[in-house]
Design a protein around this motif. Structure first.
Motif, PDB file in Angstrom:
ATOM      1  N   HIS A 155      -1.948   2.569  -6.587  1.00 20.84           N
ATOM      2  CA  HIS A 155      -3.116   1.734  -6.833  1.00 20.84           C
ATOM      3  C   HIS A 155      -4.406   2.463  -6.398  1.00 20.84           C
ATOM      4  O   HIS A 155      -4.436   3.110  -5.374  1.00 20.84           O
ATOM      5  CB  HIS A 155      -2.956   0.426  -6.046  1.00 20.84           C
TER       6      HIS A 155
ATOM      7  N   CYS B  13       0.164  -3.437  -2.882  1.00 24.28           N
ATOM      8  CA  CYS B  13       1.575  -3.479  -2.468  1.00 24.28           C
ATOM      9  C   CYS B  13       1.757  -3.773  -0.983  1.00 24.28           C
ATOM     10  O   CYS B  13       2.888  -3.770  -0.490  1.00 24.28           O
ATOM     11  CB  CYS B  13       2.279  -2.170  -2.816  1.00 24.28           C
TER      12      CYS B  13
ATOM     13  N   CYS C  95      -3.486   4.573  -3.163  1.00 22.03           N
ATOM     14  CA  CYS C  95      -2.341   4.182  -2.333  1.00 22.03           C
ATOM     15  C   CYS C  95      -1.188   5.141  -2.636  1.00 22.03           C
ATOM     16  O   CYS C  95      -0.740   5.247  -3.780  1.00 22.03           O
ATOM     17  CB  CYS C  95      -1.921   2.747  -2.623  1.00 22.03           C
TER      18      CYS C  95
ATOM     19  N   CYS D 115      -2.751  -1.681   1.690  1.00 28.50           N
ATOM     20  CA  CYS D 115      -2.986  -1.605   0.247  1.00 28.50           C
ATOM     21  C   CYS D 115      -3.104  -3.014  -0.335  1.00 28.50           C
ATOM     22  O   CYS D 115      -2.209  -3.833  -0.149  1.00 28.50           O
ATOM     23  CB  CYS D 115      -1.852  -0.853  -0.443  1.00 28.50           C
TER      24      CYS D 115
ATOM     25  N   CYS E 138       2.074   3.024  -3.959  1.00 28.47           N
ATOM     26  CA  CYS E 138       2.209   2.421  -5.290  1.00 28.47           C
ATOM     27  C   CYS E 138       1.273   3.013  -6.338  1.00 28.47           C
ATOM     28  O   CYS E 138       1.357   2.643  -7.509  1.00 28.47           O
ATOM     29  CB  CYS E 138       1.983   0.913  -5.202  1.00 28.47           C
TER      30      CYS E 138
HETATM   31 ZN   LIG Z   1      -0.095   0.267  -2.708  1.00 30.36          ZN
END
Ligand SMILES: [Zn+2]
Ligand SMILES: [Zn+2]
Length: 731
Positions: free
Chosen positions: A443, A481, A438, A478, A441
């Protein structure tokens, strides 16, 4: 051949079944008696199960409660040699006997009565009225002399409906007979002229054939560069076994079991051998199992489980591509087919040929120590030589982060395209991209059940966990987030490399080869054969292209990331990288044209990369051997991996700690235990995994100590324990 020991009706016999009971159970021999090794059906509680008469009964059970064997199955009794093989393999791998027996009884319909089918041949009568259709049937039959056919075959040959044949049967012009469903395999002729061999190959073939004729156990490491004619040489050893009236088994990694290979065998011996692999139908499997057991299949070409077929008179086992990691069974019974081949041969007095261009360090060390004979083929067929190998230093390339083909490699591919030759771009990673990140963020999408990243497979339009096989659709939001449209692929996989190649070489025909992109092994093999014949200009492939396929038009191999295999802590990382790179490079320039192999690397000074480029194999093996010897690891020391797993992480660790504390059985043989530690993949399919590693000296009686040691841990509830002797991977 003397018949095995016989038990009279009512005698106590011990029957081993595939049910997890831990020991053979007593039964009474059935009416008509039974031989030692007989396959039988016995009652077990309310069920009927299949087993093998393993010896005399123990008689330590209430005699009045002992039940009788229900019946003896229609299969040749298991030979003493096979029983001994299973027992010793079980001891070596610390596998319970019932699980071992399961490997040897994988015959569909083993309990069925002998099944018959109708066959048709020319009968003594004449039809009352000759029609064109009837004439076709009789002509088809007379064209094949006295041969008989199934109804379907005959009707198809004659181009008529089955009712025409049935009509002729009614009039006696065609005879209908019952015949066993499982027919013997066609006789192979070892005396057909083989391919013309070079002096070196002739000498090698003579050495192997001589060993086979001795009818004694021995193992030979047959080492030869790709294209040196290893196959032709070991097929002469097969011929020697057939001439001596013995059976032969050629083991191949599943994916190398190609039509191309089988055609070569058929050309050498004039008929098809038996083929044992995961794609074989139930009917084929039953036929092979039965015919091997009756000695009516002289040669089996098979994947690793063929080792457990009931050969009656096995004289030779060839393990081709012996270094291949797929010989290690990683689920269920953990065994290495190469090592088990040596064990089986040593029991039945057969020869083993371990063939490879890049042998495993284990086999190399055994040859160095004089335990194995050694046979080297140094020259390739024809004018071609090992390809020229060079490193491309990626540090000076400055590629953008979403491109992996360097300018130098691109130029080389273009030159091949202009010359009408093939290029291979190799990357040992399935899927589109190894990481989905992502950008909002940071991730990374992981598997819900494992501690592994999900790999995007754009071809399947899904994310796939390479540990447990779980898949899920590619999310647009995501999961961490909730940002929309910010998920991005990071890093290359074979599919993404294909996309880049299509952009770089818009006019080229590009074929991407990855095991998961084809519905079946057969479809994949068909694709590979098409490519070998020239259906593609550029091949994008994972390691499966390295396994025994012949691409005559291929003159350039570009390895996208030669450093990939050197990451990680596996003790065999260097060995594997060396083997894989040498093998992939060996794909180039096999026919008339010399080849080039280019390795893209960020660490051209790495000793393994330098050894690959120098092509000085013996120096590489010697250096690798010294390092392992100093560290006391295989093949110079012994190792065993213990994996404990369960849904509750605390309980799994408790069991691991208990084992680590109670290490007296291991200390008594001077072995050390390391761990417990979370396994490299700490969670698979929702089960937490904890690993212990045991190291011992080469001569230490490891199995016996291990058995006593692990027996101290009660496996309650969902807790499971697996012992992996000589672990290959550290997952
Ligand atoms: Zn994210
Ligand atoms: Zn998973």
């Amino acid at each position: 051949m003397s018949l095995p020991q016989f038990y009279d009706p009512g005698d106590l016999v011990g029957v081993l079944t595939t049910q997890p009971l831990g020991r053979a159970l007593d039964y009474r021999a059935p009416e008509g008696g039974c031989h030692l090794g007989a396959f039988v059906e016995v009652p077990l509680g309310p069920r009927k199960v299949i087993g093998v008469v393993w010896g005399a009964g123990k008689g330590d059970y209430d005699l009045s409660k002992i039940r009788s064997v229900i019946r003896v199955l229609d299969a040749a009794p298991m030979r003493a040699e096979m029983r001994s093989f299973l027992e010793r393999a079980a001891d070596y791998t610390l596998t319970p006997m019932p699980a071992m027996l399961r490997l040897a009884t994988r015959a569909p319909g083993l309990g069925d009565p002998p099944s018959m089918r109708k066959i048709y041949r020319r009968g003594p009568g004449e039809p009352d009225k000759m029609t064109a259709a009837r004439r076709k049937v009789l002509d088809a039959l007379s064209a094949y002399g006295d041969l008989a056919f199934t109804l379907k075959e005959l009707a198809e040959m004659a181009g008529v409906g089955p009712s025409v044949v049935k009509g002729l049967v009614a009039q006696g012009a065609v005879a209908e007979e019952d015949s066993p469903r499982d027919l013997p395999f066609a006789r192979l002729d070892p005396d057909l002229p083989g391919k013309e061999l070079t002096d070196e190959q002739t000498e090698g073939a003579a050495q192997l054939s001589h060993a086979v004729r001795s009818e004694k156990y021995g193992t030979t490491l047959l080492r030869g560069v790709t294209g040196s004619g290893k196959t032709e040489v070991y097929l002469e050893a097969v011929a020697a076994a057939l001439r001596a009236g013995r059976q032969a088994l050629v083991l191949l990694p599943e994916i190398a079991l190609t039509a191309e290979f089988l055609t070569r065998v058929q050309e050498r011996f004039g008929a098809k051998p038996a083929e044992w692999h995961s794609g074989a139908t139930m009917t084929e499997r039953r036929r092979i199992w039965r015919m091997v057991g009756q000695g009516k299949a002289q040669l089996v070409i098979g994947a690793r489980s063929a080792l457990f077929l009931p050969f009656q008179n096995l004289g030779l086992i060839v393990v081709d591509e012996e270094h291949d990691t797929s010989y290690k069974q990683e689920e269920g019974v953990l065994y290495n087919a190469r090592d088990m081949a040596v064990l089986r041969a040593s029991i039945c007095g057969a020869q083993v040929v371990l063939a490879s261009a890049t042998p495993s360090l284990e086999s190399w060390a055994n040859a160095q120590a004089g335990k194995y004979n050694r046979l080297e083929l140094t020259s390739r067929f024809g004018p071609a030589v090992m390809p020229e190998m060079r490193a491309l230093d990626m540090r000076s390339e400055g590629l953008p982060s979403d491109r992996w083909v360097s300018e130098q490699l691109k130029t080389q591919v273009e030159a091949r395209l202009a010359a009408g030759e093939q290029s291979l771009l190799f990357i040992n990673r399935r899927g589109y991209a190894p990481i989905t990140l992502c950008r909002a963020c940071g991730h990374q999408i992981g598997c819900d059940d494992c501690d592994a990243r999900m790999v995007e497979h754009r071809f399947l339009k899904r994310l796939v966990c390479h540990q447990c096989g779980e898949t899920k659709p590619m999310p647009t939001i995501c999961p961490s987030c909730d940002a929309e449209g910010r998920l991005a692929p990071v890093g290359p996989g074979v599919e993404r490399l294909g996309e880049e190649a299509a952009a770089l070489f818009p006019d080229a025909r590009i074929a991407t080869l990855s095991s998961d992109m084809y519905g079946s092994a057969r479809a994949l093999k068909a694709e590979i054969e098409g490519i070998a014949e020239g259906a593609a200009d550029i091949i994008i492939g994972t390691q499966l292209v390295a396994k025994g396929h012949n691409f005559p038009k291929l003159t350039l191999v570009g390895v996208i990331d030669a450093d990939l295999g050197l990451q990680g802590s596996d003790l065999r990382a260097a060995e594997r990288t060396f083997q894989l790179m040498r093998q992939v490079a060996g794909r180039a320039g096999r026919a008339e044209k010399p080849g080039t192999a280019l390795l893209q690397t960020y660490q051209p000074e790495h000793p393994v990369i330098r050894a690959i480029l120098a092509g000085d194999e013996d120096r590489f093996w010697a250096a690798e051997a010294r390092e392992r010897e100093a560290a006391g690891v295989p093949p110079y020391g012994r190792m065993a991996g213990i994996i404990l797993s369960g849904p509750d992480v605390a309980k799994v660790f408790d069991a691991g700690n208990l084992l680590a504390r109670q290490d007296a059985p291991l200390r008594s043989i001077g072995a050390q235990v390391f761990g417990p530690a979370p396994a490299p993949i700490a969670r698979v399919r929702g089960r937490h995994r904890v690993r212990l590693l045991v190291k011992a000296e080469k001569s230490a009686p490891l199995q016996d100590a291990l058995a006593r040691w692990v027996a101290q841990v009660p496996l309650k509830g969902d807790l499971r324990l697996a012992v992996d002797i000589d672990p290959q991977s550290f997952y």
